[in-house]
Design an enzyme around this catalytic site. Structure first.
Site, PDB file in Angstrom:
ATOM      1  N   CYS A  95       0.833  -1.223   0.000  1.00 54.92           N
ATOM      2  CA  CYS A  95       0.000   0.000   0.000  1.00 54.92           C
ATOM      3  C   CYS A  95       0.861   1.264   0.000  1.00 54.92           C
ATOM      4  O   CYS A  95       0.370   2.359  -0.281  1.00 54.92           O
ATOM      5  CB  CYS A  95      -0.942   0.008   1.192  1.00 54.92           C
ATOM      6  SG  CYS A  95      -2.008  -1.432   1.235  1.00 54.92           S
ATOM      7  N   HIS A 103      -3.805   7.015   2.216  1.00 59.75           N
ATOM      8  CA  HIS A 103      -4.127   5.683   1.685  1.00 59.75           C
ATOM      9  C   HIS A 103      -5.479   5.257   2.263  1.00 59.75           C
ATOM     10  O   HIS A 103      -5.759   5.477   3.444  1.00 59.75           O
ATOM     11  CB  HIS A 103      -3.026   4.702   2.088  1.00 59.75           C
ATOM     12  CG  HIS A 103      -3.424   3.274   1.876  1.00 59.75           C
ATOM     13  ND1 HIS A 103      -3.913   2.819   0.674  1.00 59.75           N
ATOM     14  CD2 HIS A 103      -3.422   2.206   2.727  1.00 59.75           C
ATOM     15  CE1 HIS A 103      -4.191   1.535   0.792  1.00 59.75           C
ATOM     16  NE2 HIS A 103      -3.905   1.139   2.017  1.00 59.75           N
ATOM     17  N   ASN A 162     -10.162  -0.796  -0.379  1.00 56.72           N
ATOM     18  CA  ASN A 162      -8.705  -0.629  -0.274  1.00 56.72           C
ATOM     19  C   ASN A 162      -8.068  -1.196  -1.550  1.00 56.72           C
ATOM     20  O   ASN A 162      -7.976  -2.411  -1.711  1.00 56.72           O
ATOM     21  CB  ASN A 162      -8.198  -1.362   0.968  1.00 56.72           C
ATOM     22  CG  ASN A 162      -6.681  -1.270   1.127  1.00 56.72           C
ATOM     23  OD1 ASN A 162      -5.966  -0.861   0.212  1.00 56.72           O
ATOM     24  ND2 ASN A 162      -6.191  -1.662   2.289  1.00 56.72           N
TER      25      ASN A 162
HETATM   26  O1  UT7 Z   1      -3.859  -1.324   3.730  1.00 56.10           O
HETATM   27  C1  UT7 Z   1      -2.973  -1.467   4.806  1.00 56.10           C
HETATM   28  C2  UT7 Z   1      -3.222  -2.710   5.552  1.00 56.10           C
HETATM   29  N1  UT7 Z   1      -4.473  -2.901   6.211  1.00 56.10           N
HETATM   30  C3  UT7 Z   1      -5.039  -2.064   7.117  1.00 56.10           C
HETATM   31  O2  UT7 Z   1      -4.616  -0.964   7.340  1.00 56.10           O
HETATM   32  C4  UT7 Z   1      -6.206  -2.609   7.880  1.00 56.10           C
HETATM   33  C5  UT7 Z   1      -6.107  -2.290   9.345  1.00 56.10           C
HETATM   34  N2  UT7 Z   1      -7.119  -2.929  10.166  1.00 56.10           N
HETATM   35  C6  UT7 Z   1      -8.453  -2.727  10.047  1.00 56.10           C
HETATM   36  O3  UT7 Z   1      -8.881  -2.000   9.176  1.00 56.10           O
HETATM   37  C7  UT7 Z   1      -9.369  -3.348  11.052  1.00 56.10           C
HETATM   38  O4  UT7 Z   1      -8.642  -3.874  12.129  1.00 56.10           O
HETATM   39  C8  UT7 Z   1     -10.289  -4.456  10.470  1.00 56.10           C
HETATM   40  C9  UT7 Z   1     -11.303  -3.841   9.532  1.00 56.10           C
HETATM   41  C10 UT7 Z   1      -9.434  -5.475   9.715  1.00 56.10           C
HETATM   42  C11 UT7 Z   1     -11.047  -5.183  11.580  1.00 56.10           C
HETATM   43  O5  UT7 Z   1     -11.770  -4.256  12.367  1.00 56.10           O
HETATM   44  P1  UT7 Z   1     -11.721  -4.303  13.962  1.00 56.10           P
HETATM   45  O6  UT7 Z   1     -12.627  -3.273  14.435  1.00 56.10           O
HETATM   46  O7  UT7 Z   1     -10.261  -4.213  14.346  1.00 56.10           O
HETATM   47  O8  UT7 Z   1     -12.350  -5.706  14.271  1.00 56.10           O
HETATM   48  P2  UT7 Z   1     -11.717  -6.945  15.056  1.00 56.10           P
HETATM   49  O9  UT7 Z   1     -10.750  -7.684  14.200  1.00 56.10           O
HETATM   50  O10 UT7 Z   1     -11.250  -6.520  16.414  1.00 56.10           O
HETATM   51  O11 UT7 Z   1     -13.008  -7.804  15.280  1.00 56.10           O
HETATM   52  C12 UT7 Z   1     -14.059  -7.373  16.143  1.00 56.10           C
HETATM   53  C13 UT7 Z   1     -15.198  -8.360  16.035  1.00 56.10           C
HETATM   54  C14 UT7 Z   1     -14.747  -9.810  16.166  1.00 56.10           C
HETATM   55  O12 UT7 Z   1     -15.777 -10.523  16.815  1.00 56.10           O
HETATM   56  P3  UT7 Z   1     -15.654 -10.898  18.382  1.00 56.10           P
HETATM   57  O13 UT7 Z   1     -14.397 -11.687  18.508  1.00 56.10           O
HETATM   58  O14 UT7 Z   1     -15.583  -9.577  19.095  1.00 56.10           O
HETATM   59  O15 UT7 Z   1     -16.904 -11.662  18.637  1.00 56.10           O
HETATM   60  C15 UT7 Z   1     -14.640 -10.279  14.753  1.00 56.10           C
HETATM   61  O16 UT7 Z   1     -14.832 -11.673  14.627  1.00 56.10           O
HETATM   62  O17 UT7 Z   1     -15.776  -8.249  14.729  1.00 56.10           O
HETATM   63  C16 UT7 Z   1     -15.771  -9.533  14.117  1.00 56.10           C
HETATM   64  N3  UT7 Z   1     -15.608  -9.350  12.681  1.00 56.10           N
HETATM   65  C17 UT7 Z   1     -16.630  -9.211  11.840  1.00 56.10           C
HETATM   66  N4  UT7 Z   1     -17.958  -9.194  12.044  1.00 56.10           N
HETATM   67  C18 UT7 Z   1     -18.748  -9.032  10.972  1.00 56.10           C
HETATM   68  C19 UT7 Z   1     -14.437  -9.277  11.983  1.00 56.10           C
HETATM   69  N5  UT7 Z   1     -14.717  -9.101  10.675  1.00 56.10           N
HETATM   70  C20 UT7 Z   1     -16.063  -9.057  10.569  1.00 56.10           C
HETATM   71  C21 UT7 Z   1     -16.944  -8.894   9.488  1.00 56.10           C
HETATM   72  N6  UT7 Z   1     -18.275  -8.875   9.736  1.00 56.10           N
HETATM   73  N7  UT7 Z   1     -16.507  -8.739   8.227  1.00 56.10           N
END
Ligand code: UT7
Length: 334
Positions: free
Chosen positions: A117, A257, A287
């Site tokens: 990225c 980005h 993204n």
């Molecule tokens: O381009 C450069 C590289 N990438 C980035 O910069 C991405 C950086 N990270 C992010 O954008 C975020 O961390 C994510 C979008 C990947 C994830 O968001 P988050 O708010 O950090 O969610 P999380 O991984 O902490 O998950 C929270 C909850 C979990 O459930 P529990 O364990 O709390 O029950 C996940 O299983 O949300 C759940 N979850 C989802 N639920 C519905 C994770 N993905 C999804 C989904 N739909 N797609």
């Protein structure tokens, strides 16, 4: 002082036709439009459907065609082509050379640059150095990815994020006081475990085993990447703001980005730059990795004016990150 500056003199972009909506993703994995909109800020993303039988070079050629609708340039005058991509058409030959051959840039040397990225800002810094050295006058940057081919559509943690698209920017020499002013570029390869795609390289060449282990898909620890993205993009921008004695009011646009709307808002909040000065199109494109910054510039091109003070900033796998401060070179209406 070096009298030669490097300026972006034209922008182009292209996104494929297929709109992959949150509703359609919800039929593949356990997710919802509400969750994706709230946690990531994406409503839909564009995908190059496999039946189109094309790779990232197809997107780049379309982006150049779109550039040429507003900007005429002689492809034979382009002396270097840099393609920032993590999803080249093939491992070899390089995709920059393929695109150069198909678009008439046949006098250029051409190479791919892999910085995920961070690819566009890395390529822009390389183009800046080529041009300000005095040795080259015109460099074409291509920055694009077809992330859909390395996205695991059974993994809800990653599949809502990634998308396909390509931008391009022509960088030229000028003696006017415009163009790239300063840059901060960094990398830290000590933690590949947080964001990677381990299959297909020289350590894990493609095999039935790497396929079975799903090693040809991007994997990330989202929370860790999120924190690094915010702190490092803010630090890079702050360094440029301090070094160039820029006041927050002077900045015309911040172009981050497009990884996650919450990352973008957090960076803008730390910088103290209001929302209406931040380019955001993650809602419609997702993204697109190396393409996201030039796709913003392409979307906003008609609103840009000569002399606009612009901060570009990115963070990606590697980790690679940084920021570039530039003064915009033209208005489309000129
Ligand atoms: O381009 C450069 C590289 N990438 C980035 O910069 C991405 C950086 N990270 C992010 O954008 C975020 O961390 C994510 C979008 C990947 C994830 O968001 P988050 O708010 O950090 O969610 P999380 O991984 O902490 O998950 C929270 C909850 C979990 O459930 P529990 O364990 O709390 O029950 C996940 O299983 O949300 C759940 N979850 C989802 N639920 C519905 C994770 N993905 C999804 C989904 N739909 N797609």
């Amino acid at each position: 002082m070096n009298p030669i500056h490097a300026v972006i003199s034209a922008i182009g972009g292209y996104v494929p036709n297929y709109h992959l909506t949150n509703a359609e993703l919800s039929t593949k994995v356990d997710t919802s439009d509400e969750w994706i909109t709230k946690r990531i800020g994406i409503k839909e993303r564009r995908i190059l459907k496999p039946e189109e039988g094309q790779g990232v070079s197809f997107l780049a050629i379309k982006a150049i065609e779109n550039m040429q609708k507003k900007h005429s340039f002689d492809p034979l005058e382009v002396e270097a082509v840099i393609f920032a991509t993590s999803t080249p058409d093939y491992l070899l030959p390089n995709t920059a050379a393929l695109v150069a051959a198909k678009t008439g840039m046949t006098r250029a040397f051409a190479f791919d640059l892999e910085a995920a990225c961070g690819g566009f800002i890395y390529a822009l810094e390389v183009a800046n150095c080529l041009v300000t050295s005095g040795r080259y006058k015109k460099v074409m940057i291509l920055a694009g990815d077809v992330l859909s081919v390395v996205t695991d559509y059974t993994d809800r943690n990653t599949c809502p994020i990634f998308a396909d698209g390509c931008g391009c920017a022509l960088v030229e020499a000028t003696t006017e006081p415009i163009g790239i002013v300063d840059s901060v570029l960094q990398s830290d390869g000590s933690h590949p475990e947080y964001l990677h795609m381990y299959g297909g390289g020289s350590v894990n060449p493609s095999s039935p085993d790497t396929l079975a282990q799903r090693m040809h898909y991007i994997w990330q620890d989202g929370k860790v990447v999120f924190k690094h993205a915010v702190s490092n993009m803010v630090a890079s921008c702050d360094a440029l703001i301090d070094r160039n004695q820029l006041s927050k009011d002077e900045i015309t646009w911040v172009v981050p980005h497009q990884a996650n709307l919450r990352i973008i808002e957090s960076v803008a909040g730390h910088l103290g730059v209001p929302h209406d000065k931040v380019m955001i199109n993650i809602d419609k494109y997702g993204n697109t990795s190396a393409a996201s910054i030039p796709l913003c510039l392409w979307d906003w091109e008609d609103r840009l004016k000569k002399g606009d003070k612009i901060l570009l900033t990115a963070f990606g796998a590697g980790f690679t990150w940084g920021a570039i401060y530039l003064k915009w070179g033209y208005a489309v209406s000129d």
